[in-house]
Design an enzyme around this catalytic site. Structure first.
Site, PDB file in Angstrom:
ATOM      1  N   SER A   1      28.620 112.325  56.595  1.00  0.00           N
ATOM      2  CA  SER A   1      28.982 113.580  55.590  1.00  0.00           C
ATOM      3  C   SER A   1      27.005 113.758  55.360  1.00  0.00           C
ATOM      4  CB  SER A   1      29.587 113.252  54.321  1.00  0.00           C
ATOM      5  OG  SER A   1      29.036 113.676  53.486  1.00  0.00           O
TER       6      SER A   1
ATOM      7  N   GLN B   1      28.471 116.131  59.865  1.00  0.00           N
ATOM      8  CA  GLN B   1      29.069 117.535  59.553  1.00  0.00           C
ATOM      9  C   GLN B   1      28.041 117.999  57.956  1.00  0.00           C
ATOM     10  OE1 GLN B   1      29.231 116.458  55.163  1.00  0.00           O
ATOM     11  NE2 GLN B   1      29.952 119.262  54.700  1.00  0.00           N
TER      12      GLN B   1
ATOM     13  N   TYR C   1      26.908 121.245  55.254  1.00  0.00           N
ATOM     14  CA  TYR C   1      26.277 122.759  54.572  1.00  0.00           C
ATOM     15  C   TYR C   1      25.068 123.473  55.565  1.00  0.00           C
ATOM     16  CZ  TYR C   1      30.553 120.443  52.021  1.00  0.00           C
ATOM     17  OH  TYR C   1      31.781 120.288  50.984  1.00  0.00           O
TER      18      TYR C   1
ATOM     19  N   THR D   1      31.308 123.032  57.454  1.00  0.00           N
ATOM     20  CA  THR D   1      31.988 123.238  56.226  1.00  0.00           C
ATOM     21  C   THR D   1      31.712 124.645  55.388  1.00  0.00           C
ATOM     22  OG1 THR D   1      32.225 121.275  55.639  1.00  0.00           O
ATOM     23  CG2 THR D   1      33.396 122.639  53.897  1.00  0.00           C
TER      24      THR D   1
ATOM     25  N   ARG E   1      36.097 122.568  39.808  1.00  0.00           N
ATOM     26  CA  ARG E   1      36.665 121.501  39.260  1.00  0.00           C
ATOM     27  C   ARG E   1      36.473 120.353  38.685  1.00  0.00           C
ATOM     28  NH1 ARG E   1      34.034 118.796  45.026  1.00  0.00           N
ATOM     29  NH2 ARG E   1      34.486 120.591  46.369  1.00  0.00           N
TER      30      ARG E   1
ATOM     31  N   LYS F   1      35.668 123.560  59.603  1.00  0.00           N
ATOM     32  CA  LYS F   1      35.991 122.696  58.837  1.00  0.00           C
ATOM     33  C   LYS F   1      36.388 123.948  57.930  1.00  0.00           C
ATOM     34  CE  LYS F   1      36.821 118.650  56.566  1.00  0.00           C
ATOM     35  NZ  LYS F   1      36.395 118.941  54.755  1.00  0.00           N
TER      36      LYS F   1
ATOM     37  N   SER G   1      41.894 122.569  56.967  1.00  0.00           N
ATOM     38  CA  SER G   1      41.152 122.000  55.851  1.00  0.00           C
ATOM     39  C   SER G   1      41.560 122.755  54.664  1.00  0.00           C
ATOM     40  CB  SER G   1      39.857 121.704  55.744  1.00  0.00           C
ATOM     41  OG  SER G   1      39.422 120.062  54.763  1.00  0.00           O
TER      42      SER G   1
ATOM     43  N   HIS H   1      39.790 121.358  51.985  1.00  0.00           N
ATOM     44  CA  HIS H   1      39.064 120.456  50.943  1.00  0.00           C
ATOM     45  C   HIS H   1      39.494 119.907  50.142  1.00  0.00           C
ATOM     46  CE1 HIS H   1      34.177 121.574  51.155  1.00  0.00           C
ATOM     47  NE2 HIS H   1      35.040 120.202  49.463  1.00  0.00           N
TER      48      HIS H   1
ATOM     49  N   ARG I   1      40.170 121.173  46.456  1.00  0.00           N
ATOM     50  CA  ARG I   1      39.363 121.107  45.316  1.00  0.00           C
ATOM     51  C   ARG I   1      38.630 122.505  45.181  1.00  0.00           C
ATOM     52  NH1 ARG I   1      35.757 116.778  46.585  1.00  0.00           N
ATOM     53  NH2 ARG I   1      36.060 116.993  48.962  1.00  0.00           N
TER      54      ARG I   1
ATOM     55  N   ARG J   1      40.300 109.610  52.254  1.00  0.00           N
ATOM     56  CA  ARG J   1      40.242 109.729  51.733  1.00  0.00           C
ATOM     57  C   ARG J   1      41.217 107.764  51.808  1.00  0.00           C
ATOM     58  NH1 ARG J   1      43.433 114.273  47.211  1.00  0.00           N
ATOM     59  NH2 ARG J   1      41.111 115.805  47.161  1.00  0.00           N
TER      60      ARG J   1
END
Length: 261
Positions: free
Chosen positions: A4, A25, A27, A53, A62, A126, A148, A150, A153, A205
């Site tokens: 990440s 990964q 952004y 992503t 959230r 992704k 995906s 995400h 969320r 997770r």
């Protein structure tokens, strides 16, 4: 493994202690020079691909983060470049950080073309959930797609990824690999995703659960459990190898209902 961008260890630290095939990964930030720096560091340190992503130009609402006054993680890869010390009247520091830093104006041709201009690494996207976006991704030249949502969320009522996997696979038509993310909890879940056309699955997770329970050994146990369960499922389904897992091994709810009519 996919590291990440918000890891508490730098790309260099992970590269020096991890022999696995590593992806990074990403952004895209409003300051493209910062995103470019981390991409080039990843390439220099032996990472094999960039996983972009694409389903978070803005952060979803959230409510738990707002209620709990979520604090953005310390971004060790960006020390001296980006500060996460942002005030937010809405309760979520993470949401304030994303609003201030992420580039919400990016589009297909712009961001993929830009990434290709700064790195020779393959680029996977992704966050794909529809056949329309899958075709767009292939058209702009991505090297792979990750189905995906995400972790569900980002957008309320987003579909479960297993329900749209086959749609994306069919739209891609074998032009690029399709990976699957979301809801992998047992070896049978891996089996179903492979049967519906995924080349591989991502495990998120459960790894965190194992880490929280028993550190590195907990993660090893999670991965071993998934592997053992997949092998058992294959054996009981008559599949001596992964290539023997086919569409005929799974049945969707729609197919089940049609068979009862």
């Amino acid at each position: 493994m996919i590291l990440s961008y918000s890891s508490t260890c730098t790309v260099e630290e992970v590269a020096s202690s991890c022999n696995a095939v590593r992806f990074f990964q990403l952004y895209v930030f409003k300051r493209r020079d910062i995103s470019a720096q981390i991409v080039q560091r990843a390439e220099k340190n032996g990472y094999k691909a960039i996983v972009l992503t694409v389903d978070a130009p803005r952060l979803g609402r959230r409510e738990a983060d707002i209620k709990n006054k979520m604090i953005s993680p310390h971004l060790k890869n960006f020390e001296g470049l980006i500060s996460t010390e942002l005030d937010s009247d809405e309760g979520s520091n993470l949401e304030a950080f994303v609003r201030a830093v992420y580039d919400d104006s990016m589009c297909w041709e712009d961001v993929i073309g830009w990434l290709k201009s700064i790195t020779n690494l393959p680029i996977l996207v992704k966050g794909i959930l529809t056949h329309e976006d899958a075709r767009k991704a292939v058209k702009v030249g991505v090297a792979g797609i990750v189905v995906s949502n995400h972790g569900a969320r980002q957008l309320d009522y987003t579909p479960a990824t297993i329900s749209v996997l086959e749609e994306v696979v069919q739209a891609v038509g074998g032009k690029v690999p399709v990976l699957f993310d979301g809801g992998i909890r047992r070896g049978t879940d891996v089996f179903k995703a492979l049967a519906l056309g995924a080349q591989a699955v991502l495990v998120g997770r459960p790894v965190i659960y194992g880490l929280a329970a028993n550190g590195e050994n907990g993660v090893r146990k999670v991965m071993k459990m998934l592997k053992d369960e997949l092998e058992l499922t294959m054996a009981l389904s008559g599949c001596p190898s992964v290539k023997d897992i086919t569409r005929s091994h799974v049945r969707t709810e729609c197919e089940r209902l049609r068979s009862q009519l």
